[in-house]
Design an enzyme around this catalytic site. Structure first.
Site, PDB file in Angstrom:
ATOM      1  N   SER A  11       0.911  -0.902  -0.362  1.00 23.93           N
ATOM      2  CA  SER A  11      -0.578  -0.030   0.431  1.00 23.93           C
ATOM      3  C   SER A  11       0.996   0.892   0.118  1.00 23.93           C
ATOM      4  CB  SER A  11      -0.405  -0.078   1.327  1.00 23.93           C
ATOM      5  OG  SER A  11      -1.114   1.058   1.410  1.00 23.93           O
TER       6      SER A  11
HETATM    7  N1  LIG Z   1      -7.865   7.735   1.411  1.00 23.10           N
HETATM    8  C1  LIG Z   1      -7.004   6.764   1.771  1.00 23.10           C
HETATM    9  C2  LIG Z   1      -6.709   5.194   1.388  1.00 23.10           C
HETATM   10  C3  LIG Z   1      -6.488   4.312   1.957  1.00 23.10           C
HETATM   11  C4  LIG Z   1      -6.596   3.043   1.238  1.00 23.10           C
HETATM   12  O1  LIG Z   1      -7.932   2.870   0.414  1.00 23.10           O
HETATM   13  N2  LIG Z   1      -5.713   1.890   1.668  1.00 23.10           N
HETATM   14  C5  LIG Z   1      -6.896   0.749   0.844  1.00 23.10           C
HETATM   15  C6  LIG Z   1      -4.872   0.139   0.595  1.00 23.10           C
HETATM   16  S1  LIG Z   1      -3.724   0.860  -0.457  1.00 23.10           S
HETATM   17  C7  LIG Z   1      -6.729  -0.010   2.022  1.00 23.10           C
HETATM   18  O2  LIG Z   1      -6.635  -0.189   2.731  1.00 23.10           O
HETATM   19  N3  LIG Z   1      -7.792  -0.531   1.246  1.00 23.10           N
HETATM   20  C8  LIG Z   1      -8.837  -1.815   1.902  1.00 23.10           C
HETATM   21  C9  LIG Z   1     -10.472  -1.989   2.207  1.00 23.10           C
HETATM   22  O3  LIG Z   1     -10.758  -0.161   1.796  1.00 23.10           O
HETATM   23  O4  LIG Z   1     -10.927  -1.988   2.008  1.00 23.10           O
HETATM   24  C10 LIG Z   1      -5.694   7.353   2.600  1.00 23.10           C
HETATM   25  O5  LIG Z   1      -4.831   7.935   1.975  1.00 23.10           O
HETATM   26  O6  LIG Z   1      -4.934   6.660   3.982  1.00 23.10           O
END
Ligand SMILES: N[C@@H](CCC(=O)N[C@@H](CS)C(=O)NCC(=O)O)C(=O)O
Length: 219
Positions: A11
């Site tokens: 990530s």
């Molecule tokens: N805007 C958030 C985006 C975070 C994000 O999308 N993380 C993803 C991994 S890159 C995640 O946790 N996905 C799992 C989900 O949404 O369930 C940030 O900058 O922290």
């Protein structure tokens, strides 16, 4: 008590936080959170973050998610070097601008490009790639106009840590030939040297991200 960072190496937002923490000089206790095995959907995790995203931190009972908010919090609470996030309103506004550009345009367009490949197994969409290239072109012009050497001006700031997490991910999957963008390319090389332990912090995650995208693209 240590600050826990719930972290999934591929990530980019997670890596943005750990790179910024290195710049700030704050120690984080990495809690590996595997999205493939749904570690982020447990009741314990959802109590900290109903949006179930990584990165998330637990600073002794204070839970925070959204990578750029975490970066600013870590600086506001533990930062000592004001040049990373200047107090002067206009200088700080430029850092904020670059953090917002990264999150709302550069990284947003990149996720729109690669996420369907990982999660839906569909081919890369060339139209979405054009939007990523356009965002890099914007960044190129910003760097040129500002005269560098860093994203917000003469010194490295929190914005560089966030931007390099995105740019290194774009570079890792060979989505865009960065050598076409002279200012971005030079900025990328400069930041790699300026961020303490850049390879140690970002290298493993970049390799894992590359593998994840490759697996999606071969479905
Ligand atoms: N805007 C958030 C985006 C975070 C994000 O999308 N993380 C993803 C991994 S890159 C995640 O946790 N996905 C799992 C989900 O949404 O369930 C940030 O900058 O922290």
């Amino acid at each position: 008590m240590p600050i826990d960072l719930y972290f999934f190496p591929p990530s980019a937002p997670c890596r943005a936080v750990s790179l910024a923490a290195k710049l700030i000089g704050v120690e984080l206790n990495i809690k590996n959170t595997n999205l493939n095995t749904k570690d982020h959907l447990t009741p314990e995790f959802l109590k900290m973050n109903p949006q179930h995203t990584v990165p998330t931190i637990n600073d002794n009972g204070f839970f925070l998610f959204e990578s750029r908010a975490i970066i600013m919090y870590l600086f506001n609470k533990y930062g000592k070097d004001d040049s990373l996030y200047p107090k002067d309103a206009q200088k700080r506004a430029i850092v904020d601008q670059m953090l917002c550009f990264d999150m709302g345009t550069l990284f947003q367009r990149f996720t729109a490009y690669y996420r369907p490949v990982i999660y839906e197994g569909v081919p890369f969409d060339p139209e979405k790639l054009k939007k990523v290239e356009e965002a890099i072109e914007f960044f190129e012009k910003m760097l040129e106009a500002r005269g560098g050497p860093f994203a917000a001006g003469s010194t490295i700031t929190l914005a560089d840590a966030a931007l390099i997490a995105s740019i290194s991910s774009i570079d890792a999957i060979g989505a865009v030939d960065l050598s076409k963008y002279q200012h971005v390319n030079n900025w990328f090389s400069r930041c790699k040297l300026a961020i303490p332990d850049y390879e140690g912090v970002n290298g493993g995650g970049i390799a894992a991200f590359k593998q994840r995208v490759r697996r999606g693209a071969s479905k």
